[in-house]
Motif scaffolding. Structure first.
Motif, PDB file in Angstrom:
ATOM      1  N   GLY A 192     -32.167  67.765 -28.472  1.00 21.22           N
ATOM      2  CA  GLY A 192     -31.311  68.154 -27.362  1.00 21.22           C
ATOM      3  C   GLY A 192     -31.606  67.332 -26.125  1.00 21.22           C
ATOM      4  O   GLY A 192     -30.725  66.994 -25.359  1.00 21.22           O
ATOM      5  N   ALA A 193     -32.852  66.995 -25.910  1.00 21.46           N
ATOM      6  CA  ALA A 193     -33.295  66.166 -24.789  1.00 21.46           C
ATOM      7  C   ALA A 193     -34.772  65.848 -25.019  1.00 21.46           C
ATOM      8  O   ALA A 193     -35.453  66.539 -25.775  1.00 21.46           O
ATOM      9  CB  ALA A 193     -33.109  66.893 -23.471  1.00 21.46           C
ATOM     10  N   THR A 194     -35.249  64.813 -24.366  1.00 24.22           N
ATOM     11  CA  THR A 194     -36.665  64.486 -24.466  1.00 24.22           C
ATOM     12  C   THR A 194     -37.079  63.657 -23.263  1.00 24.22           C
ATOM     13  O   THR A 194     -36.249  62.956 -22.675  1.00 24.22           O
ATOM     14  CB  THR A 194     -36.997  63.751 -25.785  1.00 24.22           C
ATOM     15  OG1 THR A 194     -38.407  63.621 -25.911  1.00 24.22           O
ATOM     16  CG2 THR A 194     -36.347  62.381 -25.851  1.00 24.22           C
ATOM     17  N   THR A 195     -38.332  63.762 -22.885  1.00 24.73           N
ATOM     18  CA  THR A 195     -38.850  62.978 -21.762  1.00 24.73           C
ATOM     19  C   THR A 195     -39.909  61.980 -22.206  1.00 24.73           C
ATOM     20  O   THR A 195     -40.432  61.236 -21.379  1.00 24.73           O
ATOM     21  CB  THR A 195     -39.464  63.896 -20.696  1.00 24.73           C
ATOM     22  OG1 THR A 195     -40.512  64.677 -21.294  1.00 24.73           O
ATOM     23  CG2 THR A 195     -38.405  64.810 -20.094  1.00 24.73           C
ATOM     24  N   GLN A 196     -40.251  61.995 -23.487  1.00 26.45           N
ATOM     25  CA  GLN A 196     -41.216  61.029 -23.996  1.00 26.45           C
ATOM     26  C   GLN A 196     -41.020  60.800 -25.486  1.00 26.45           C
ATOM     27  O   GLN A 196     -40.383  61.600 -26.169  1.00 26.45           O
ATOM     28  CB  GLN A 196     -42.652  61.448 -23.688  1.00 26.45           C
ATOM     29  CG  GLN A 196     -43.106  62.724 -24.345  1.00 26.45           C
ATOM     30  CD  GLN A 196     -44.524  63.113 -23.910  1.00 26.45           C
ATOM     31  OE1 GLN A 196     -45.004  62.688 -22.869  1.00 26.45           O
ATOM     32  NE2 GLN A 196     -45.189  63.915 -24.698  1.00 26.45           N
TER      33      GLN A 196
ATOM     34  N   LYS B 103     -23.655  54.298 -28.844  1.00 27.40           N
ATOM     35  CA  LYS B 103     -24.348  53.673 -29.978  1.00 27.40           C
ATOM     36  C   LYS B 103     -25.491  52.801 -29.459  1.00 27.40           C
ATOM     37  O   LYS B 103     -25.536  52.450 -28.282  1.00 27.40           O
ATOM     38  CB  LYS B 103     -23.353  52.860 -30.800  1.00 27.40           C
ATOM     39  CG  LYS B 103     -22.293  53.755 -31.423  1.00 27.40           C
ATOM     40  CD  LYS B 103     -21.366  52.988 -32.308  1.00 27.40           C
ATOM     41  CE  LYS B 103     -20.344  53.968 -32.893  1.00 27.40           C
ATOM     42  NZ  LYS B 103     -19.323  53.299 -33.644  1.00 27.40           N
ATOM     43  N   PRO B 104     -26.428  52.424 -30.338  1.00 29.28           N
ATOM     44  CA  PRO B 104     -27.611  51.701 -29.869  1.00 29.28           C
ATOM     45  C   PRO B 104     -27.315  50.311 -29.300  1.00 29.28           C
ATOM     46  O   PRO B 104     -28.025  49.844 -28.432  1.00 29.28           O
ATOM     47  CB  PRO B 104     -28.498  51.586 -31.101  1.00 29.28           C
ATOM     48  CG  PRO B 104     -27.781  52.173 -32.235  1.00 29.28           C
ATOM     49  CD  PRO B 104     -26.499  52.744 -31.750  1.00 29.28           C
ATOM     50  N   GLU B 105     -26.274  49.645 -29.752  1.00 31.70           N
ATOM     51  CA  GLU B 105     -25.980  48.307 -29.275  1.00 31.70           C
ATOM     52  C   GLU B 105     -25.560  48.339 -27.809  1.00 31.70           C
ATOM     53  O   GLU B 105     -24.752  49.158 -27.402  1.00 31.70           O
ATOM     54  CB  GLU B 105     -24.862  47.651 -30.112  1.00 31.70           C
ATOM     55  CG  GLU B 105     -25.209  47.470 -31.582  1.00 31.70           C
ATOM     56  CD  GLU B 105     -25.069  48.749 -32.404  1.00 31.70           C
ATOM     57  OE1 GLU B 105     -24.370  49.674 -31.986  1.00 31.70           O
ATOM     58  OE2 GLU B 105     -25.712  48.821 -33.468  1.00 31.70           O
ATOM     59  N   GLY B 106     -26.109  47.431 -27.024  1.00 33.05           N
ATOM     60  CA  GLY B 106     -25.722  47.331 -25.620  1.00 33.05           C
ATOM     61  C   GLY B 106     -26.464  48.262 -24.694  1.00 33.05           C
ATOM     62  O   GLY B 106     -26.162  48.331 -23.504  1.00 33.05           O
ATOM     63  N   GLY B 107     -27.438  48.976 -25.210  1.00 30.78           N
ATOM     64  CA  GLY B 107     -28.184  49.903 -24.367  1.00 30.78           C
ATOM     65  C   GLY B 107     -29.219  49.206 -23.513  1.00 30.78           C
ATOM     66  O   GLY B 107     -29.564  48.053 -23.731  1.00 30.78           O
ATOM     67  N   LYS B 108     -29.714  49.922 -22.517  1.00 32.21           N
ATOM     68  CA  LYS B 108     -30.723  49.393 -21.611  1.00 32.21           C
ATOM     69  C   LYS B 108     -32.061  50.071 -21.881  1.00 32.21           C
ATOM     70  O   LYS B 108     -32.115  51.194 -22.375  1.00 32.21           O
ATOM     71  CB  LYS B 108     -30.313  49.641 -20.163  1.00 32.21           C
ATOM     72  CG  LYS B 108     -29.066  48.884 -19.767  1.00 32.21           C
ATOM     73  CD  LYS B 108     -28.703  49.148 -18.336  1.00 32.21           C
ATOM     74  CE  LYS B 108     -27.435  48.375 -17.991  1.00 32.21           C
ATOM     75  NZ  LYS B 108     -26.961  48.659 -16.662  1.00 32.21           N
ATOM     76  N   LYS B 109     -33.115  49.382 -21.500  1.00 27.74           N
ATOM     77  CA  LYS B 109     -34.464  49.926 -21.646  1.00 27.74           C
ATOM     78  C   LYS B 109     -34.581  51.210 -20.828  1.00 27.74           C
ATOM     79  O   LYS B 109     -34.202  51.230 -19.655  1.00 27.74           O
ATOM     80  CB  LYS B 109     -35.485  48.891 -21.184  1.00 27.74           C
ATOM     81  CG  LYS B 109     -36.906  49.341 -21.324  1.00 27.74           C
ATOM     82  CD  LYS B 109     -37.865  48.249 -20.872  1.00 27.74           C
ATOM     83  CE  LYS B 109     -39.254  48.832 -20.811  1.00 27.74           C
ATOM     84  NZ  LYS B 109     -40.225  47.946 -20.236  1.00 27.74           N
ATOM     85  N   VAL B 110     -35.070  52.283 -21.457  1.00 30.09           N
ATOM     86  CA  VAL B 110     -35.210  53.563 -20.758  1.00 30.09           C
ATOM     87  C   VAL B 110     -36.650  54.055 -20.694  1.00 30.09           C
ATOM     88  O   VAL B 110     -36.913  55.066 -20.043  1.00 30.09           O
ATOM     89  CB  VAL B 110     -34.310  54.663 -21.395  1.00 30.09           C
ATOM     90  CG1 VAL B 110     -32.844  54.306 -21.246  1.00 30.09           C
ATOM     91  CG2 VAL B 110     -34.681  54.924 -22.842  1.00 30.09           C
ATOM     92  N   ASP B 111     -37.577  53.338 -21.358  1.00 33.43           N
ATOM     93  CA  ASP B 111     -38.972  53.778 -21.244  1.00 33.43           C
ATOM     94  C   ASP B 111     -39.514  53.351 -19.888  1.00 33.43           C
ATOM     95  O   ASP B 111     -39.000  52.432 -19.256  1.00 33.43           O
ATOM     96  CB  ASP B 111     -39.829  53.231 -22.387  1.00 33.43           C
ATOM     97  CG  ASP B 111     -39.990  51.737 -22.326  1.00 33.43           C
ATOM     98  OD1 ASP B 111     -40.889  51.256 -21.605  1.00 33.43           O
ATOM     99  OD2 ASP B 111     -39.202  51.036 -22.996  1.00 33.43           O
TER     100      ASP B 111
END
Length: 129
Positions: free
Chosen positions: A41-45, A71-79
């Motif tokens: 549902g959501a996650t922070t790590q 979708k995973p293509e075109g996404g940005k770094k979120v860590d």
């Protein structure tokens, strides 16, 4: 060959076999949270548990968020770039992430075990609201 020489040779052979098994060890991902191919549902790590103790300075988890279409293509770094081992478990690697927008996230990990062997891999998980 005397029995003493034979016993010493056998002991050396057994020791060599044991060391060869240790030298070939690599850290492999045993499990993760979120689980590979899982849905949350959501996650922070993102957390990974490995088969060998890790060298924290040479071990990373990178998380890429979903692209505009979810979708995973075109996404940005979120860590947050704060990959670290758990102080009580050198086999447990953790990274914080920003946000948890719906879509598919890609996790890339690259680790170095304390015996200096490197391994890497990746998996995806999905966030649904």
């Amino acid at each position: 060959m005397t029995s003493r020489t034979l016993a010493a040779s056998a002991a050396a052979f057994v020791l060599a076999l044991g060391l060869a098994g240790t030298a070939a060890a690599h850290a492999h991902l045993k499990r993760s949270t979120p689980t590979a191919s899982g849905t949350v549902g959501a996650t922070t790590q993102v957390e990974g548990w490995f088969t060998e103790a890790l060298e924290p300075k040479f071990s990373t988890i990178t998380v890429t968020g979903p692209g505009p279409d979810g979708k995973p293509e075109g996404g940005k770094k979120v860590d947050k770039g704060d990959t670290h081992t758990d102080p009580t478990d050198a086999k447990h690697l953790i990274v914080s992430i920003d946000g948890a927008a719906p879509g598919t996230y890609t996790v890339d990990w690259a680790v170095t075990s304390v015996d200096t062997h490197k391994s890497q891999g990746s998996f995806t998980f999905e966030v649904r609201k």
